[in-house]
Design an enzyme around this catalytic site. Structure first.
Site, PDB file in Angstrom:
ATOM      1  N   ARG A 131       0.848  -1.185   0.000  1.00 32.10           N
ATOM      2  CA  ARG A 131       0.000   0.000   0.000  1.00 32.10           C
ATOM      3  C   ARG A 131       0.887   1.240   0.000  1.00 32.10           C
ATOM      4  O   ARG A 131       1.938   1.274   0.633  1.00 32.10           O
ATOM      5  CB  ARG A 131      -0.929   0.011   1.219  1.00 32.10           C
ATOM      6  N   HIS A 156      -0.842   0.962  -9.892  1.00 33.46           N
ATOM      7  CA  HIS A 156      -1.655   0.109  -9.011  1.00 33.46           C
ATOM      8  C   HIS A 156      -2.399  -0.969  -9.813  1.00 33.46           C
ATOM      9  O   HIS A 156      -3.622  -1.128  -9.717  1.00 33.46           O
ATOM     10  CB  HIS A 156      -2.650   0.948  -8.208  1.00 33.46           C
TER      11      HIS A 156
END
Length: 308
Positions: A223, A271
């Site tokens: 993350r 991502h």
């Protein structure tokens, strides 16, 4: 059974058609359409709407459309509402592919070669066999275990670290804060697949990088807030790290002036390491809904005390 889907509308329509064919007793409503809110038992979302108890008084389940649920503000959710992250084969396979691509690229010095290409520089470097390259994965959940299984098959010297003890075939495992330094010292390539928690926020920083072997490399697919960008840039500048593959950032997307965009030792992806696949994801969701209806334990339920 009535459920509401609040994420990408096109995927929602695919899921809606699939359920109509395979589970006609389950009605999926695509936000902002909800049907009768008092009949909604499950919500599937990346970001849920505000004031869930008032909006859906009979809500029993909250599903994340992704592999994590750290994007949820748990303080705004009913404390007894089960939160379930997505566990499905497409997500796992996608992460295995991405980690394998990144590790192989770093192992064979591809960031260096691509930089040389832009400089029109024809220069070969010595290659090491995989057995002499130590790869460590932080985070030994389903994604980390699957990635390590592939890396072991490719012949890498593999290690893993997790908060609690694990045993994996062909992988030397460390656990807990007391064993983290020993693990890091054995990582020529470090792969982060940790969930975002208070303990992992900012974990990839100057202190951690200094514990890696000089010239190590990083794969960040956890993350964004786990990585201190300035510390990474400093580690690359000093040579403590030689390269990094970054799939998650803070913020997303990065602003145009951010140095990651043009850094010669950084590969940046938006991502995309692990993405939900429509058919396998909706099948996994249906299986969890059936488990709920049977009173069985759910796959992927978040332990709020741990944050994952």
């Amino acid at each position: 059974m009535h459920i509401v889907y609040k994420s990408e509308p096109e995927r929602g329509r695919i899921w809606q058609r699939w359920l109509a064919e395979h589970a006609p007793d389950i009605q999926l409503h695509i936000w902002p359409e909800t049907g009768d809110p008092a009949q909604v038992e499950a919500l599937v979302a990346w970001q849920p709407p505000a004031d869930i108890p008032a909006l859906f008084p009979r809500l029993k389940l909250l599903f994340s459309v992704g592999a994590g649920a750290d994007q949820f503000d748990f303080s705004a959710l009913p404390p007894d509402l089960p939160v379930i992250r997505m566990i499905e084969p497409g997500l796992t396979q996608g992460m295995v592919e991405y980690v394998t691509f990144a590790v192989l690229g770093l192992h064979r010095d591809m960031p260096c070669y691509f930089h040389q290409q832009r400089q029109q520089q024809w220069l070969a470097h010595a290659a090491r066999p995989a057995a002499q390259r130590r790869v460590g994965v932080m985070g030994l959940g389903e994604l980390g275990q699957a990635a390590l299984q592939q890396l072991v098959a490719l012949g890498f010297d593999c290690a893993g670290w997790s908060r609690t003890p694990r045993q994996l075939t062909g992988v030397r495992c460390w656990h807990g804060a007391d064993q983290q330094a020993d693990f890091l010292a054995h990582c020529d390539i470090l792969v982060c697949l940790l969930p975002l928690t208070d303990a992992t926020h900012g974990l990839l920083n100057r202190s951690l990088f200094s514990q890696l072997p000089p010239g190590a490399a990083l794969v960040q697919a956890g993350r964004g807030p786990q990585l201190n960008a300035d510390d990474l840039l400093q580690a690359l500048e000093s040579g403590q790290l030689r390269a990094a593959v970054i799939d998650v950032t803070d913020p997303e997307p990065l602003p145009p002036e951010h140095p990651f965009w043009h850094h010669p030792a950084i590969w940046l992806t938006p991502h995309i390491a692990s993405q939900t696949h429509n058919e396998s994801a909706i099948a996994a969701l249906l299986e969890n809904l059936r488990r709920y209806q049977r009173g069985d334990a759910l796959h992927g339920e978040i332990d709020r005390s741990r944050g994952y």
